[in-house]
Design an enzyme around this catalytic site. Structure first.
Site, short mmCIF file in Angstrom:
data_model
loop_
_atom_site.label_atom_id
_atom_site.label_comp_id
_atom_site.label_asym_id
_atom_site.label_seq_id
_atom_site.Cartn_x
_atom_site.Cartn_y
_atom_site.Cartn_z
N LYS A 15 2.79 3.47 -17.35
CA LYS A 15 3.48 2.13 -16.89
C LYS A 15 4.95 2.26 -17.06
O LYS A 15 5.58 1.90 -15.94
CB LYS A 15 2.93 0.97 -17.91
CG LYS A 15 2.54 -0.29 -17.40
CD LYS A 15 1.81 -0.42 -16.06
CE LYS A 15 0.84 0.21 -15.51
NZ LYS A 15 -0.05 0.96 -14.67
N GLU B 177 -1.58 4.84 -21.50
CA GLU B 177 -1.19 3.82 -20.43
C GLU B 177 0.13 3.29 -20.58
O GLU B 177 1.04 3.25 -19.39
CB GLU B 177 -2.39 2.78 -20.34
CG GLU B 177 -2.04 1.55 -19.44
CD GLU B 177 -2.07 2.43 -18.02
OE1 GLU B 177 -2.17 3.48 -17.76
OE2 GLU B 177 -1.48 1.64 -16.98
N ARG C 290 0.81 -1.26 -0.13
CA ARG C 290 -0.02 -0.03 0.04
C ARG C 290 0.77 1.22 -0.25
O ARG C 290 0.47 2.25 -0.26
CB ARG C 290 -0.86 -0.34 1.16
CG ARG C 290 -1.86 -0.89 0.97
CD ARG C 290 -2.59 -1.43 2.41
NE ARG C 290 -3.51 -0.23 2.88
CZ ARG C 290 -4.98 0.01 2.67
NH1 ARG C 290 -5.35 -0.97 1.54
NH2 ARG C 290 -5.48 1.06 2.51
N GLU D 275 6.27 5.09 -14.16
CA GLU D 275 5.85 4.96 -12.89
C GLU D 275 6.61 4.02 -12.16
O GLU D 275 7.06 3.64 -11.08
CB GLU D 275 4.56 4.65 -12.52
CG GLU D 275 3.86 3.37 -13.07
CD GLU D 275 2.41 3.37 -12.70
OE1 GLU D 275 1.81 3.78 -11.63
OE2 GLU D 275 1.56 2.58 -13.32
N HIS E 56 3.09 19.31 -34.70
CA HIS E 56 2.72 20.61 -34.19
C HIS E 56 3.55 21.19 -33.06
O HIS E 56 3.02 21.99 -32.31
CB HIS E 56 1.22 20.71 -33.89
CG HIS E 56 0.72 20.39 -35.20
ND1 HIS E 56 0.26 21.26 -36.21
CD2 HIS E 56 -0.05 19.05 -35.47
CE1 HIS E 56 -0.53 20.44 -37.09
NE2 HIS E 56 -0.74 19.41 -36.65
N ASN F 111 -6.23 5.51 9.38
CA ASN F 111 -5.92 5.65 7.86
C ASN F 111 -7.17 6.68 7.51
O ASN F 111 -8.20 6.39 7.56
CB ASN F 111 -6.26 4.21 7.19
CG ASN F 111 -6.13 4.45 5.67
OD1 ASN F 111 -5.34 5.25 5.14
ND2 ASN F 111 -6.66 3.53 4.75
N GLY F 112 -6.49 7.54 6.74
CA GLY F 112 -7.61 8.55 6.31
C GLY F 112 -6.91 10.16 6.58
O GLY F 112 -5.78 10.28 7.00
C1 AGP Z 1 -1.66 2.46 -11.38
O1 AGP Z 1 -0.54 1.83 -12.29
C2 AGP Z 1 -1.42 3.74 -10.95
N1 AGP Z 1 -0.43 3.72 -9.93
C3 AGP Z 1 -2.73 4.86 -10.46
O2 AGP Z 1 -2.46 5.67 -11.47
C4 AGP Z 1 -3.94 4.01 -10.21
O3 AGP Z 1 -4.31 3.71 -11.43
C5 AGP Z 1 -4.84 5.18 -9.72
O4 AGP Z 1 -4.17 5.76 -8.47
C6 AGP Z 1 -6.28 5.06 -9.47
O5 AGP Z 1 -6.36 3.99 -8.71
P1 AGP Z 1 -7.84 3.16 -8.44
O6 AGP Z 1 -7.84 2.28 -9.93
O7 AGP Z 1 -7.57 2.09 -7.37
O8 AGP Z 1 -8.95 4.05 -8.38
#
Ligand code: AGP
Length: 612
Positions: free
Chosen positions: A488, A484, A27, A491, A507, A100-101
């Site tokens: 990928k 995407e 997490r 990140e 452009h 958590n929050g």
């Molecule tokens: C996933 O590769 C990303 N790290 C991140 O963008 C993720 O997709 C985004 O935080 C949304 O998460 P969710 O699908 O749990 O809402």
């Protein structure tokens, strides 16, 4: 985001707490801590850094923590920098607490408590919550009443685990917006933020409802409403065994989860196709004629999920000819979106706990718009609060970088597009059945064929380890795939990349192309192949090094002037995005792994972003 674990039973709690925290590491966190009820009251040990550092501190001679009941926490900093003192659990005179929050009114709470003689040692909103409950406990003398009174005052999101010096052996828990589960295992009872933390002990759990206090004792769990009356919670069961939540022989969760995509798609799609081979969602509004009333569709999500929304836009507009708008969830409500009574808002979320997506859902509902969520976690907040939910059955996605969850989100969006197109008469029943059949039976095979290209993809990836910048270009749905593919790579490899509509490069951005600049061209559309080839020539004439990811049909019928070509396993252009997705996910994985990065836990990232 933060991870919570709690254990009370006949055994020493410390090993259970550390084991649970390790299962929650994915997490994302920057500090960790535990607290246990010992014979002399509650002891707390916490530290900035990884769980190894916490374990080292616990085992140091200066520390003595033991007890059959305890709570633990991994913190992803929101209020206050990562530090020992800002780590959880937070102590008050009569209790220790993990959270958590985000508590939005913690300044007001602090002022009130300072007037009552409290002082504070940390910068955290959580410490304010702990001392507020402590203050209520001093007044009321009862833990459950104190928690209810304090949470009446607190504004924001929270999952709280609390232990009291005067109530050894008992854990109290409550939640609002943030996830929290309660479970009874063979050795004792648990609270946790997520299922992997308890999987070694039980597969049955309760998704704690909001406004309910859970009392966890060594041999039983009970639930109370705000009138302190006993209340029931639904017992849920996961079929994830520990094995499934582990790496299954792969070096990383990410590559394991990419390899699970064929099965994930089969499970997800087959759960939504009727015996007549037509889409069937089990949702009246979608299965009946109600679906054809939607005149505008808004897909709202974050990150990878939002990129799945771009694929959904392409396929829904192509098959059903209904306009689709894709919104970044964190922007959606601030742009005061124009929402009509015949609109549909679709929320995409793997975790179902993303705060921005949850906020967008609530905004749409406040405007009276029908909300459908596509979520991978059963019982999560987005799932529970939307008008209807379609669960993707990807299984646990542990790697922070989402892969199989993205693929199954796309699969459900294809299925939705088929259903909508059929209900609007844009496709015949036979065409709808054929598309469903391809989605269920062909797409998993296309992905399996692409997985077999692992060595070829790894070899290609090995040539990109030292670049700092990289471009992905494509047209039409391939342009959506590029977004995407770029995220990928960024990140998990930390290489900067940009996704660009191939026709847009000239452009402006083409000025960034120089000798050796790497460009990856995604080409699945035959009708756009010639245009893509001229785009490849354009960048090559400025020195670019081009890798093309394409289909057999295009590779066999066109001369692609790139240095390298990867031909994915797919013979149907409409479904080629699934095979290309697996390919670029593997490409990003190998670049990251070959660069020696922490593939499953990239720096600064969290699996579920439960703060706005
Ligand atoms: C996933 O590769 C990303 N790290 C991140 O963008 C993720 O997709 C985004 O935080 C949304 O998460 P969710 O699908 O749990 O809402």
């Amino acid at each position: 985001m933060c991870g919570i674990i709690g254990y009370t039973g006949m055994e020493d709690s410390v090993p259970y707490l550390l084991g649970g925290l390790r299962a929650l590491e994915y997490r994302g966190y920057d500090s960790a801590g535990i607290a246990a009820c010992g014979k002399d009251g509650i002891t707390t040990v916490k530290t900035r850094g990884r769980i190894d550092a916490l374990e080292e501190k616990i085992n140091s001679s200066s520390c003595k923590i033991e007890g059959h009941c305890g709570i633990g926490h991994t913190r992803w900093a929101t209020h206050g920098a990562p530090s020992d003192v800002n780590s959880h659990p937070h102590r008050a005179e009569n209790l220790a607490l993990v959270h958590n929050g985000i508590i939005e009114n913690y300044h007001e709470i602090e002022e009130t408590l300072r007037a009552e003689g409290y002082d504070f040692v940390s910068d955290t909103d959580t410490e304010r919550a702990a001392k507020l409950i402590d203050h209520c406990f001093k007044k009321l003398g009862d833990p459950i009443k104190a928690i209810f009174e304090a949470t009446e005052i607190i504004r924001g999101s929270y999952a709280l685990g609390v232990i009291f010096d005067a109530h050894p052996g008992k854990i109290f828990a409550i939640r609002k917006d943030s996830p929290l589960i309660v479970a009874k295992g063979k050795d004792g009872c648990f609270i946790a933020s997520d299922i992997p933390a308890i999987l070694a002990h039980t597969k049955d759990y309760y998704q704690l409802s909001e406004g309910v206090v859970a009392l966890i004792e060594s041999d039983k769990v009970s639930f109370f409403d705000k009138n302190i009356n006993p209340t029931e919670q639904k017992l849920l069961h996961v079929d994830f065994d520990v094995e499934k939540a582990q790496k299954g022989g792969f070096p990383h969760f990410m590559i394991k989860e990419i390899n699970e995509e064929p099965e994930a798609i089969r499970k997800t799609v087959s759960s939504r196709i009727s015996e007549r081979s037509l889409p069937f969602f089990g949702v009246d509004m979608l299965d009946g004629e109600g679906i054809s009333k939607f005149k505008n569709i808004h897909i709202v999500a974050c990150g990878t999920a939002m990129h799945a929304g771009l694929i959904g836009k392409n396929i829904i507009e192509r098959l059903a000819r209904v306009p689709v708008n894709v919104d970044i969830a964190s922007e959606f409500r601030y742009r005061d979106p124009i929402l009509g009574k015949d609109d549909l808002v679709i929320l995409l979320s793997q975790s179902g706990e993303t705060a921005d997506t949850l906020a967008a859902l609530r905004h749409a509902k406040s405007k009276g718009v029908y909300t459908l969520s596509i979520v991978n976690v059963i019982g999560s907040s987005v799932a529970r609060e939307s008008d209807s939910v379609l669960y993707t059955l990807a299984g646990p996605e542990i790697s922070v970088a989402s892969t199989k969850a993205y693929s199954v989100q796309c699969a459900l969006l294809y299925l939705f597009a088929i259903r909508l197109a059929y209900s609007l008469g844009k496709i015949s029943e036979d065409e709808a059945k054929a598309l469903c059949n391809s989605l269920l039976h062909d797409v998993p095979v296309y992905i399996e064929d692409t997985l077999k290209l692992s060595d070829e993809i790894k070899s290609a990836a090995s040539e990109y380890l030292d670049f700092e910048h990289l471009f992905f270009i494509g047209r039409g749905i391939d342009s959506a795939l590029c977004t995407e593919a770029s995220l990928k790579l960024k990140e998990i490899s930390y290489i900067h990349s940009e996704a660009y509509a191939a026709g847009e490069l000239k452009h402006g951005t083409i000025s960034l192309i120089s000798e050796g600049t790497p460009v990856i061209a995604i080409m699945t559309s035959s009708s756009l192949a010639e245009k893509m080839i001229s785009g490849i020539r354009e960048v090559k004439s400025r020195g670019a090094k081009v890798l093309a990811i394409t289909t057999k049909e295009i590779a066999e019928n066109y001369t692609i002037p790139s240095e390298e070509i990867i031909t994915v396993g797919c013979t149907d252009e409409l479904f080629a995005p699934f095979a290309v997705t697996t390919c670029f996910q593997m490409f990003a994985y190998f670049v990251s792994a070959l660069r020696g990065n922490d593939v499953d836990k990239p720096r600064n990232l969290a699996k579920s972003v439960t703060v706005e």
